[in-house]
Design a protein around this motif. Structure first.
Motif, PDB file in Angstrom:
ATOM      1  N   LEU A 209       0.843  -1.206   0.000  1.00  7.75           N
ATOM      2  CA  LEU A 209       0.000   0.000   0.000  1.00  7.75           C
ATOM      3  C   LEU A 209       0.877   1.255   0.000  1.00  7.75           C
ATOM      4  O   LEU A 209       0.673   2.176  -0.802  1.00  7.75           O
ATOM      5  N   ILE A 210       1.832   1.288   0.906  1.00  2.46           N
ATOM      6  CA  ILE A 210       2.711   2.460   1.044  1.00  2.46           C
ATOM      7  C   ILE A 210       3.528   2.674  -0.221  1.00  2.46           C
ATOM      8  O   ILE A 210       3.717   3.811  -0.671  1.00  2.46           O
ATOM      9  N   ARG A 211       3.992   1.570  -0.815  1.00  3.69           N
ATOM     10  CA  ARG A 211       4.817   1.665  -2.022  1.00  3.69           C
ATOM     11  C   ARG A 211       3.999   2.097  -3.246  1.00  3.69           C
ATOM     12  O   ARG A 211       4.434   2.943  -4.033  1.00  3.69           O
ATOM     13  N   ASP A 212       2.793   1.530  -3.394  1.00  2.00           N
ATOM     14  CA  ASP A 212       2.003   1.781  -4.609  1.00  2.00           C
ATOM     15  C   ASP A 212       1.163   3.042  -4.537  1.00  2.00           C
ATOM     16  O   ASP A 212       0.785   3.597  -5.580  1.00  2.00           O
ATOM     17  N   TYR A 213       0.836   3.484  -3.327  1.00  2.00           N
ATOM     18  CA  TYR A 213      -0.035   4.652  -3.159  1.00  2.00           C
ATOM     19  C   TYR A 213       0.598   5.637  -2.171  1.00  2.00           C
ATOM     20  O   TYR A 213       0.013   5.951  -1.129  1.00  2.00           O
ATOM     21  N   ASP A 215       0.903   8.797  -2.068  1.00  2.00           N
ATOM     22  CA  ASP A 215       0.241  10.083  -1.846  1.00  2.00           C
ATOM     23  C   ASP A 215      -1.211   9.948  -1.409  1.00  2.00           C
ATOM     24  O   ASP A 215      -1.917  10.958  -1.285  1.00  2.00           O
ATOM     25  N   HIS A 216      -1.681   8.724  -1.193  1.00  2.00           N
ATOM     26  CA  HIS A 216      -3.079   8.543  -0.802  1.00  2.00           C
ATOM     27  C   HIS A 216      -3.281   8.975   0.647  1.00  2.00           C
ATOM     28  O   HIS A 216      -2.359   8.884   1.476  1.00  2.00           O
ATOM     29  N   GLU A 217      -4.491   9.422   0.974  1.00  3.05           N
ATOM     30  CA  GLU A 217      -4.771   9.934   2.317  1.00  3.05           C
ATOM     31  C   GLU A 217      -4.624   8.869   3.402  1.00  3.05           C
ATOM     32  O   GLU A 217      -4.360   9.188   4.568  1.00  3.05           O
ATOM     33  N   ILE A 218      -4.760   7.608   3.041  1.00  4.24           N
ATOM     34  CA  ILE A 218      -4.660   6.551   4.055  1.00  4.24           C
ATOM     35  C   ILE A 218      -3.210   6.155   4.332  1.00  4.24           C
ATOM     36  O   ILE A 218      -2.914   5.517   5.349  1.00  4.24           O
ATOM     37  N   THR A 219      -2.282   6.538   3.471  1.00  6.34           N
ATOM     38  CA  THR A 219      -0.905   6.054   3.563  1.00  6.34           C
ATOM     39  C   THR A 219      -0.205   6.450   4.865  1.00  6.34           C
ATOM     40  O   THR A 219       0.471   5.607   5.482  1.00  6.34           O
ATOM     41  N   PRO A 220      -0.322   7.704   5.358  1.00  5.98           N
ATOM     42  CA  PRO A 220       0.315   8.008   6.650  1.00  5.98           C
ATOM     43  C   PRO A 220      -0.203   7.131   7.786  1.00  5.98           C
ATOM     44  O   PRO A 220       0.562   6.738   8.682  1.00  5.98           O
ATOM     45  N   HIS A 221      -1.462   6.794   7.740  1.00  8.00           N
ATOM     46  CA  HIS A 221      -2.047   5.951   8.776  1.00  8.00           C
ATOM     47  C   HIS A 221      -1.560   4.506   8.623  1.00  8.00           C
ATOM     48  O   HIS A 221      -1.365   3.803   9.626  1.00  8.00           O
ATOM     49  N   ALA A 222      -1.362   4.078   7.367  1.00  5.90           N
ATOM     50  CA  ALA A 222      -0.807   2.745   7.127  1.00  5.90           C
ATOM     51  C   ALA A 222       0.608   2.646   7.688  1.00  5.90           C
ATOM     52  O   ALA A 222       0.986   1.615   8.254  1.00  5.90           O
ATOM     53  N   ARG A 223       1.376   3.713   7.554  1.00 12.76           N
ATOM     54  CA  ARG A 223       2.739   3.711   8.113  1.00 12.76           C
ATOM     55  C   ARG A 223       2.696   3.561   9.637  1.00 12.76           C
ATOM     56  O   ARG A 223       3.488   2.804  10.221  1.00 12.76           O
ATOM     57  N   ARG A 224       1.779   4.292  10.278  1.00 13.67           N
ATOM     58  CA  ARG A 224       1.671   4.193  11.740  1.00 13.67           C
ATOM     59  C   ARG A 224       1.238   2.783  12.160  1.00 13.67           C
ATOM     60  O   ARG A 224       1.750   2.224  13.133  1.00 13.67           O
ATOM     61  N   TYR A 225       0.288   2.234  11.423  1.00 17.51           N
ATOM     62  CA  TYR A 225      -0.201   0.887  11.748  1.00 17.51           C
ATOM     63  C   TYR A 225       0.911  -0.137  11.561  1.00 17.51           C
ATOM     64  O   TYR A 225       1.071  -1.060  12.369  1.00 17.51           O
ATOM     65  N   LEU A 226       1.701   0.037  10.489  1.00 16.23           N
ATOM     66  CA  LEU A 226       2.809  -0.873  10.241  1.00 16.23           C
ATOM     67  C   LEU A 226       3.832  -0.802  11.372  1.00 16.23           C
ATOM     68  O   LEU A 226       4.361  -1.838  11.807  1.00 16.23           O
ATOM     69  N   ARG A 227       4.107   0.397  11.867  1.00 18.60           N
ATOM     70  CA  ARG A 227       5.032   0.525  12.992  1.00 18.60           C
ATOM     71  C   ARG A 227       4.502  -0.227  14.219  1.00 18.60           C
ATOM     72  O   ARG A 227       5.271  -0.825  14.981  1.00 18.60           O
ATOM     73  N   GLY A 228       3.181  -0.132  14.412  1.00 12.29           N
ATOM     74  CA  GLY A 228       2.596  -0.855  15.539  1.00 12.29           C
ATOM     75  C   GLY A 228       2.799  -2.360  15.420  1.00 12.29           C
ATOM     76  O   GLY A 228       3.082  -3.043  16.412  1.00 12.29           O
ATOM     77  N   ILE A 229       2.656  -2.895  14.205  1.00 14.12           N
ATOM     78  CA  ILE A 229       2.884  -4.333  13.991  1.00 14.12           C
ATOM     79  C   ILE A 229       4.353  -4.681  14.238  1.00 14.12           C
ATOM     80  O   ILE A 229       4.673  -5.656  14.903  1.00 14.12           O
ATOM     81  N   GLU A 230       5.249  -3.866  13.698  1.00 15.01           N
ATOM     82  CA  GLU A 230       6.682  -4.137  13.825  1.00 15.01           C
ATOM     83  C   GLU A 230       7.158  -4.072  15.272  1.00 15.01           C
ATOM     84  O   GLU A 230       8.145  -4.727  15.636  1.00 15.01           O
ATOM     85  N   ASN A 231       6.463  -3.297  16.108  1.00 17.90           N
ATOM     86  CA  ASN A 231       6.850  -3.157  17.511  1.00 17.90           C
ATOM     87  C   ASN A 231       6.245  -4.222  18.428  1.00 17.90           C
ATOM     88  O   ASN A 231       6.514  -4.226  19.627  1.00 17.90           O
ATOM     89  N   GLN A 232       5.416  -5.092  17.861  1.00 25.54           N
ATOM     90  CA  GLN A 232       4.813  -6.136  18.695  1.00 25.54           C
ATOM     91  C   GLN A 232       5.860  -7.180  19.092  1.00 25.54           C
ATOM     92  O   GLN A 232       6.733  -7.498  18.311  1.00 25.54           O
TER      93      GLN A 232
END
Length: 232
Positions: A209-213, A215-232
């Motif tokens: 998602l982050i790579r393909d989109y 500039d999409h409005e959801i992308t900053p939130h996807a980055r935050r969510y991904l960080r949450g997964i990586e920190n588990q």
């Protein structure tokens, strides 16, 4: 030392879990749960304009059905409506007659407009059942993109996560140019992480998602969510 390490890991998991929850709460509006649907409004009783005429047709068809004259009932509804419906009740009776008579090709074709009426009326239980039935009969079955997105979200809401993932995947495959596709990726990742306990698959989807989109409005939130997964 072992106790300290265990406590530290536990704290990291809790923080990551709350970070994911915070992201979902803060950005729920961005996810597009409310998808605009064009078409005539349907009232709380499921009857749109012309509802009285639809009730008369349905009553006549029910007489034939009670007599076992299913083909005649089908032909009556088709003759009176031209197979164009604004009433979900009448559309549903037509759908079930097609199913009863094993006219699956016509049933699948009719299901697309029937689902539109069901979703507009808020009849999501029936919408889910119709979608699952048609998808089982015809693997290429695809309602209109906004309808499919709604059905996918509804399947997730009632805990049918595998069917929801399949519906989101179907939506993504047939709706590449639709702005909701990145949001479908995000919701897919959420199900995989939180419900299916497959964080690596969720992370892979978020990275796509982050790579393909970017500039999409959801992308900053996807980055935050991904960080949450990586920190588990």
């Amino acid at each position: 030392y072992a106790l300290f390490s265990a406590l530290a890991c536990c704290c990291c998991f809790i923080i990551a879990h709350h970070l994911i929850g915070y992201v979902m709460l803060q950005y729920r509006g961005v996810l597009g749960y409310e998808t605009d649907l064009e078409g005539p409004a349907v009232g709380p009783n499921g009857i749109s304009s012309g509802g009285e005429a639809a009730s008369d047709i349905l009553a006549s068809a029910e007489v034939l059905i009670r007599e076992g004259k299913h083909q005649d009932a089908l032909e009556l509804i088709r003759a009176e409506t031209g197979a164009h419906f604004t009433d979900p009740g009448l559309s549903g009776r037509y759908y079930h007659l097609l199913r009863l008579l094993n006219r699956h090709d016509e049933m699948i074709g009719h299901a697309r407009s029937y689902l539109e009426l069901l979703v507009r009326a808020g009849s999501m239980d029936t919408a889910r059942n119709v979608y699952l039935e048609c998808a089982a009969i015809e693997p290429s079955f695809n309602p209109r993109s906004p309808i499919l997105f709604k059905v996918a979200a509804s399947l997730s809401e009632v805990g049918n996560y595998r069917a929801s993932l399949e519906a989101y995947d179907r939506f993504i495959r047939v709706s590449q140019d639709v702005p909701m596709v990145p949001k479908a990726y995000f919701l897919t990742a959420r199900i995989l992480s939180e419900k299916m306990l497959e964080p690596q698959k969720a992370a892979d989807i978020l990275e796509k998602l982050i790579r393909d989109y970017p500039d999409h409005e959801i992308t900053p939130h996807a980055r935050r969510y991904l960080r949450g997964i990586e920190n588990q």
